[in-house]
Design a protein around this motif. Sequence first.
Motif, PDB file in Angstrom:
ATOM      1  N   THR A  69     -63.403  55.233 -43.121  1.00 57.58           N
ATOM      2  CA  THR A  69     -62.769  55.977 -42.040  1.00 57.58           C
ATOM      3  C   THR A  69     -63.630  57.173 -41.684  1.00 57.58           C
ATOM      4  O   THR A  69     -64.035  57.943 -42.569  1.00 57.58           O
ATOM      5  CB  THR A  69     -61.364  56.457 -42.444  1.00 57.58           C
ATOM      6  OG1 THR A  69     -60.565  55.327 -42.764  1.00 57.58           O
ATOM      7  CG2 THR A  69     -60.702  57.217 -41.298  1.00 57.58           C
ATOM      8  N   ILE A  70     -63.907  57.321 -40.412  1.00 56.17           N
ATOM      9  CA  ILE A  70     -64.685  58.440 -39.890  1.00 56.17           C
ATOM     10  C   ILE A  70     -63.771  59.238 -38.965  1.00 56.17           C
ATOM     11  O   ILE A  70     -63.182  58.680 -38.036  1.00 56.17           O
ATOM     12  CB  ILE A  70     -65.927  57.944 -39.120  1.00 56.17           C
ATOM     13  CG1 ILE A  70     -66.800  57.093 -40.044  1.00 56.17           C
ATOM     14  CG2 ILE A  70     -66.716  59.111 -38.539  1.00 56.17           C
ATOM     15  CD1 ILE A  70     -67.894  56.332 -39.321  1.00 56.17           C
ATOM     16  N   ILE A  71     -63.631  60.531 -39.207  1.00 61.51           N
ATOM     17  CA  ILE A  71     -62.771  61.386 -38.396  1.00 61.51           C
ATOM     18  C   ILE A  71     -63.616  62.520 -37.821  1.00 61.51           C
ATOM     19  O   ILE A  71     -64.228  63.289 -38.561  1.00 61.51           O
ATOM     20  CB  ILE A  71     -61.606  61.966 -39.220  1.00 61.51           C
ATOM     21  CG1 ILE A  71     -60.774  60.835 -39.831  1.00 61.51           C
ATOM     22  CG2 ILE A  71     -60.729  62.866 -38.350  1.00 61.51           C
ATOM     23  CD1 ILE A  71     -59.676  61.321 -40.758  1.00 61.51           C
ATOM     24  N   GLY A  72     -63.670  62.591 -36.509  1.00 64.50           N
ATOM     25  CA  GLY A  72     -64.479  63.618 -35.869  1.00 64.50           C
ATOM     26  C   GLY A  72     -65.943  63.526 -36.237  1.00 64.50           C
ATOM     27  O   GLY A  72     -66.645  64.531 -36.307  1.00 64.50           O
ATOM     28  N   GLY A  73     -66.400  62.308 -36.503  1.00 68.56           N
ATOM     29  CA  GLY A  73     -67.792  62.098 -36.864  1.00 68.56           C
ATOM     30  C   GLY A  73     -68.093  62.283 -38.340  1.00 68.56           C
ATOM     31  O   GLY A  73     -69.221  62.051 -38.777  1.00 68.56           O
ATOM     32  N   GLN A  74     -67.101  62.669 -39.146  1.00 61.46           N
ATOM     33  CA  GLN A  74     -67.301  62.895 -40.574  1.00 61.46           C
ATOM     34  C   GLN A  74     -66.667  61.759 -41.382  1.00 61.46           C
ATOM     35  O   GLN A  74     -65.526  61.383 -41.146  1.00 61.46           O
ATOM     36  CB  GLN A  74     -66.672  64.223 -40.997  1.00 61.46           C
ATOM     37  CG  GLN A  74     -67.225  65.428 -40.263  1.00 61.46           C
ATOM     38  CD  GLN A  74     -68.708  65.656 -40.536  1.00 61.46           C
ATOM     39  OE1 GLN A  74     -69.143  65.623 -41.691  1.00 61.46           O
ATOM     40  NE2 GLN A  74     -69.471  65.900 -39.485  1.00 61.46           N
ATOM     41  N   VAL A  75     -67.422  61.227 -42.348  1.00 55.96           N
ATOM     42  CA  VAL A  75     -66.897  60.163 -43.203  1.00 55.96           C
ATOM     43  C   VAL A  75     -65.868  60.767 -44.158  1.00 55.96           C
ATOM     44  O   VAL A  75     -66.187  61.650 -44.955  1.00 55.96           O
ATOM     45  CB  VAL A  75     -68.019  59.482 -44.000  1.00 55.96           C
ATOM     46  CG1 VAL A  75     -67.437  58.419 -44.927  1.00 55.96           C
ATOM     47  CG2 VAL A  75     -69.038  58.853 -43.054  1.00 55.96           C
ATOM     48  N   CYS A  76     -64.624  60.299 -44.066  1.00 56.33           N
ATOM     49  CA  CYS A  76     -63.543  60.853 -44.884  1.00 56.33           C
ATOM     50  C   CYS A  76     -63.047  59.879 -45.943  1.00 56.33           C
ATOM     51  O   CYS A  76     -62.326  60.271 -46.859  1.00 56.33           O
ATOM     52  CB  CYS A  76     -62.380  61.276 -43.988  1.00 56.33           C
ATOM     53  SG  CYS A  76     -62.791  62.682 -42.934  1.00 56.33           S
ATOM     54  N   TYR A  77     -63.420  58.610 -45.794  1.00 55.60           N
ATOM     55  CA  TYR A  77     -62.981  57.606 -46.767  1.00 55.60           C
ATOM     56  C   TYR A  77     -63.997  56.479 -46.750  1.00 55.60           C
ATOM     57  O   TYR A  77     -64.465  56.069 -45.680  1.00 55.60           O
ATOM     58  CB  TYR A  77     -61.595  57.069 -46.388  1.00 55.60           C
ATOM     59  CG  TYR A  77     -61.162  55.851 -47.183  1.00 55.60           C
ATOM     60  CD1 TYR A  77     -60.514  55.988 -48.402  1.00 55.60           C
ATOM     61  CD2 TYR A  77     -61.403  54.570 -46.699  1.00 55.60           C
ATOM     62  CE1 TYR A  77     -60.118  54.871 -49.127  1.00 55.60           C
ATOM     63  CE2 TYR A  77     -61.011  53.447 -47.415  1.00 55.60           C
ATOM     64  CZ  TYR A  77     -60.374  53.597 -48.625  1.00 55.60           C
ATOM     65  OH  TYR A  77     -59.992  52.501 -49.337  1.00 55.60           O
ATOM     66  N   MET A  78     -64.351  55.983 -47.934  1.00 51.22           N
ATOM     67  CA  MET A  78     -65.250  54.840 -47.991  1.00 51.22           C
ATOM     68  C   MET A  78     -65.054  54.077 -49.293  1.00 51.22           C
ATOM     69  O   MET A  78     -65.074  54.678 -50.367  1.00 51.22           O
ATOM     70  CB  MET A  78     -66.721  55.265 -47.851  1.00 51.22           C
ATOM     71  CG  MET A  78     -67.696  54.085 -47.897  1.00 51.22           C
ATOM     72  SD  MET A  78     -69.424  54.551 -47.611  1.00 51.22           S
ATOM     73  CE  MET A  78     -69.371  54.848 -45.848  1.00 51.22           C
ATOM     74  N   ASP A  79     -64.823  52.797 -49.175  1.00 50.49           N
ATOM     75  CA  ASP A  79     -64.781  51.881 -50.316  1.00 50.49           C
ATOM     76  C   ASP A  79     -63.865  52.378 -51.436  1.00 50.49           C
ATOM     77  O   ASP A  79     -64.231  52.406 -52.607  1.00 50.49           O
ATOM     78  CB  ASP A  79     -66.198  51.667 -50.847  1.00 50.49           C
ATOM     79  CG  ASP A  79     -66.308  50.411 -51.714  1.00 50.49           C
ATOM     80  OD1 ASP A  79     -65.416  49.541 -51.616  1.00 50.49           O
ATOM     81  OD2 ASP A  79     -67.278  50.303 -52.475  1.00 50.49           O
ATOM     82  N   GLY A  80     -62.655  52.791 -51.048  1.00 52.23           N
ATOM     83  CA  GLY A  80     -61.673  53.210 -52.029  1.00 52.23           C
ATOM     84  C   GLY A  80     -61.733  54.658 -52.458  1.00 52.23           C
ATOM     85  O   GLY A  80     -60.909  55.102 -53.260  1.00 52.23           O
ATOM     86  N   LYS A  81     -62.682  55.422 -51.920  1.00 54.31           N
ATOM     87  CA  LYS A  81     -62.835  56.823 -52.309  1.00 54.31           C
ATOM     88  C   LYS A  81     -62.537  57.745 -51.133  1.00 54.31           C
ATOM     89  O   LYS A  81     -63.078  57.561 -50.039  1.00 54.31           O
ATOM     90  CB  LYS A  81     -64.249  57.082 -52.831  1.00 54.31           C
ATOM     91  CG  LYS A  81     -64.619  56.301 -54.081  1.00 54.31           C
ATOM     92  CD  LYS A  81     -66.024  56.644 -54.529  1.00 54.31           C
ATOM     93  CE  LYS A  81     -66.381  55.903 -55.818  1.00 54.31           C
ATOM     94  NZ  LYS A  81     -66.394  54.440 -55.643  1.00 54.31           N
ATOM     95  N   VAL A  82     -61.680  58.742 -51.361  1.00 53.42           N
ATOM     96  CA  VAL A  82     -61.393  59.756 -50.353  1.00 53.42           C
ATOM     97  C   VAL A  82     -62.478  60.815 -50.416  1.00 53.42           C
ATOM     98  O   VAL A  82     -62.694  61.433 -51.462  1.00 53.42           O
ATOM     99  CB  VAL A  82     -60.009  60.393 -50.585  1.00 53.42           C
ATOM    100  CG1 VAL A  82     -59.757  61.511 -49.573  1.00 53.42           C
ATOM    101  CG2 VAL A  82     -58.909  59.331 -50.476  1.00 53.42           C
ATOM    102  N   LEU A  83     -63.158  61.044 -49.300  1.00 55.15           N
ATOM    103  CA  LEU A  83     -64.284  61.976 -49.257  1.00 55.15           C
ATOM    104  C   LEU A  83     -63.971  63.218 -48.436  1.00 55.15           C
ATOM    105  O   LEU A  83     -64.667  64.222 -48.548  1.00 55.15           O
ATOM    106  CB  LEU A  83     -65.518  61.279 -48.671  1.00 55.15           C
ATOM    107  CG  LEU A  83     -65.927  59.972 -49.355  1.00 55.15           C
ATOM    108  CD1 LEU A  83     -67.078  59.320 -48.601  1.00 55.15           C
ATOM    109  CD2 LEU A  83     -66.303  60.223 -50.799  1.00 55.15           C
TER     110      LEU A  83
END
Length: 288
Positions: free
Chosen positions: A234-248
Motif C-alpha cells: 500500500t502506497i499512501i501519498g507516494g509513501q510505502v506504508c505496507y508491504m508483504d505483511g509489514k506495516v511501514l
Amino acid sequence: HGSNIEGMLEAVELADGNPLHLAHINAYCRGTVLPEAEETELALKALAANPNISCESYLSPLNGTSAEIIDGLPGSMVTRRCLKTGGFTEDEAGMEAALLSGWAQVNYPQGQEMTLLTGEAARDYWRGQQTLVSVSFAVNPVGPRVRLATAKKADGSFAVDAVSTDGGGIPRNVLLAAGLALVDLGGLSLQELVAKISYQPARLLGLANKGSLTAGRDADITIVDRLQHSAFATIIGGQVCYMDGKVLGRGGRIITTAAGADYVRSQGLEPLVVDLADSSLLQKAQKR
C-alpha cells in the motif's frame, strides 16, 4: 420498522425524493420479513425507482453490533434480532448461550489486530468488560451479498453505488478478497471492482483527490496479489506504508468537514477536510 426490508422501504418513502444515504443495503435483506431473495429484489426495485438514494453493500457474512446488556436485555435491537435468528432468547441468558455456542463472536483486540472469540473465552471476556464489547453474527446470506454487489439498472449503471463497509476495524473488511472472488466468477470485471471499492466510495465522501489515478490527485495505490486475493503493498501519498505483511507507515488522518477540523487538530491528529458539496450524495440534491 427498524433495520429490515420494511424499515428500508419506509426510509425511502420518508426521503420523498430528497437525497438520502442508506448504509449497507444487504443488512436489510437478511430474510427476517420475507425470503431473502424477495427482500433483495424489493430493495433493488426501490433503488431503481429512487435515484435520490445513495447506498453501498458489503461482502462479509458477519455483521457488527453491541453485546451490551441493559436491565437484563441487549441494548441493541439489532442484537436481539440476531439472537432470535440463531434460535436464542432475546435476553442476557440468550446472549451468553449464543457466545458459548459460537453463534455470537466477540470482537477481541489481540496485539494490533482484531480477532473473533467464541465459547468460554468469549463469555469470560464479555463478562470481564461488563458486557461493553462489540459482537458479530453470521447473518448476511450469500445470495443478497452477491446480487447487491453485482446488480445493474436498465441503463447499465450499478443499482448499488459502492461495495464498502463500516466495520474495517473488525474481521469483516473482506472487500478485496471477496471482491476478487466475484471477479474470478465473472460477476464483476476488475475495472468495475476498482470503481465500486475505490472510486465510488471516494465520490460518496466527497474525497475529490482520491479514488482514481490522474494528474494532481493523491498517489494512493494498492498493489494486489491476484492469486492470493490480498494486498501486497500500500502506497499512501507516494509513501510505502505496507508491504508483504509489514506495516511501514505511521500516523493517519481523520476525514472531517471544516466544522470538525479544529477539534481533530486539538487531539493531535491531522484532519483531511472534505466539502460535502463535492459528494455524489449532495450532487444528487442539486439535480433534483
